[in-house]
Design an enzyme around this catalytic site. Structure first.
Site, PDB file in Angstrom:
ATOM      1  N   HIS A 246       0.513  -1.581   0.136  1.00 63.55           N
ATOM      2  CA  HIS A 246       0.117   0.300  -0.137  1.00 63.55           C
ATOM      3  C   HIS A 246       1.330   1.086   0.147  1.00 63.55           C
ATOM      4  O   HIS A 246       0.390   2.526  -0.349  1.00 63.55           O
ATOM      5  CB  HIS A 246      -1.005   0.250   0.936  1.00 63.55           C
ATOM      6  CG  HIS A 246      -1.767   0.174   0.744  1.00 63.55           C
ATOM      7  ND1 HIS A 246      -2.880   1.691   0.360  1.00 63.55           N
ATOM      8  CD2 HIS A 246      -3.095   0.016   1.181  1.00 63.55           C
ATOM      9  CE1 HIS A 246      -4.209   1.619   0.071  1.00 63.55           C
ATOM     10  NE2 HIS A 246      -4.811   0.024   0.167  1.00 63.55           N
TER      11      HIS A 246
ATOM     12  N   ASP B  16      -2.356   2.210  -4.305  1.00 57.17           N
ATOM     13  CA  ASP B  16      -3.679   1.713  -4.146  1.00 57.17           C
ATOM     14  C   ASP B  16      -4.749   0.964  -4.420  1.00 57.17           C
ATOM     15  O   ASP B  16      -4.658  -0.193  -5.515  1.00 57.17           O
ATOM     16  CB  ASP B  16      -4.332   3.472  -3.046  1.00 57.17           C
ATOM     17  CG  ASP B  16      -5.020   4.515  -4.659  1.00 57.17           C
ATOM     18  OD1 ASP B  16      -5.277   3.420  -5.105  1.00 57.17           O
ATOM     19  OD2 ASP B  16      -5.143   5.000  -4.498  1.00 57.17           O
TER      20      ASP B  16
END
Length: 205
Positions: free
Chosen positions: A176, A180
């Protein structure tokens, strides 16, 4: 983070069954589903460069080339040889390259350059009967994808009809810090669309 999509690979299953005898006579290697998946993944990585990136400690480094790591189980454990510049290869070329790497990995004869510079890893836990997995990222890569076992089951198709289809789950673990959920989802949908478009009319070269 982790995400999964369902892929209808009925066309792929039919195409492989039709192409397999001629391919294996011509090339003397098995035609598995893996090179078809590798081709779709390489294309999706070119279109979604963040998934092909790596974490540089405090920054994101984009890679200009798709170097596809292939997770291989051996008697001495898991090893990830790399198909360099996979984005430039056809299904046939990928099948040949992957088979050579798998054989070398299991014979313990891989050269150092054959396990270096991977930008993304592809695994096939479906070969072990798994239907969903959460693979561990091959750091510092941005992500790892695994294909699960192909299962025939009833699904709702066009016109709200129910048909028996060959379905496969595709699972992605991603860093992440680099990408995303939206980027991961776009990548997975790109792989899904590409795999679902495969039929017996496609060229392997």
């Amino acid at each position: 983070a982790w995400s999964m999509v369902e892929v209808d690979v009925s066309g792929l299953v039919r195409a492989r069954a039709i192409m397999r005898p001629d391919f294996e006579r011509a090339h003397a290697i098995p035609l598995t589903y893996l090179p078809f998946v590798a081709r779709s993944v390489a294309k999706a990585l070119r279109d979604n460069p963040r998934i092909n990136a790596r974490w540089g400690g405090d920054h994101i480094k984009l890679n200009n080339q798709v170097n596809l790591g292939i997770a291989v189980s051996t008697e001495k454990g898991l090893i990830v040889p790399v198909v360099h510049d996979a984005g430039a290869l056809s299904v046939t070329a990928l099948a040949v390259a992957i088979q050579k790497l798998i054989q070398s990995a299991r014979l313990g004869s891989l050269r150092i350059e054959q396990v270096r510079d991977g930008t993304f890893t592809l695994n096939n836990t479906g070969a072990l009967g798994s239907v969903a997995s959460m693979p561990i990222i091959n750091s510092p890569e941005a992500a790892i994808m695994t294909t699960e076992t192909i299962v025939k089951r009833p699904v709702v198709v066009e016109g709200d009809a129910i048909a028996v289809r060959s379905m496969m789950n595709v699972c992605l673990t991603f860093d992440h810090r680099i990408c995303d959920g939206a980027e991961a989802s776009v990548f997975l949908q790109s792989v899904k669309t590409s795999l679902e478009a495969i039929d017996e009319r496609m060229s392997l070269d």
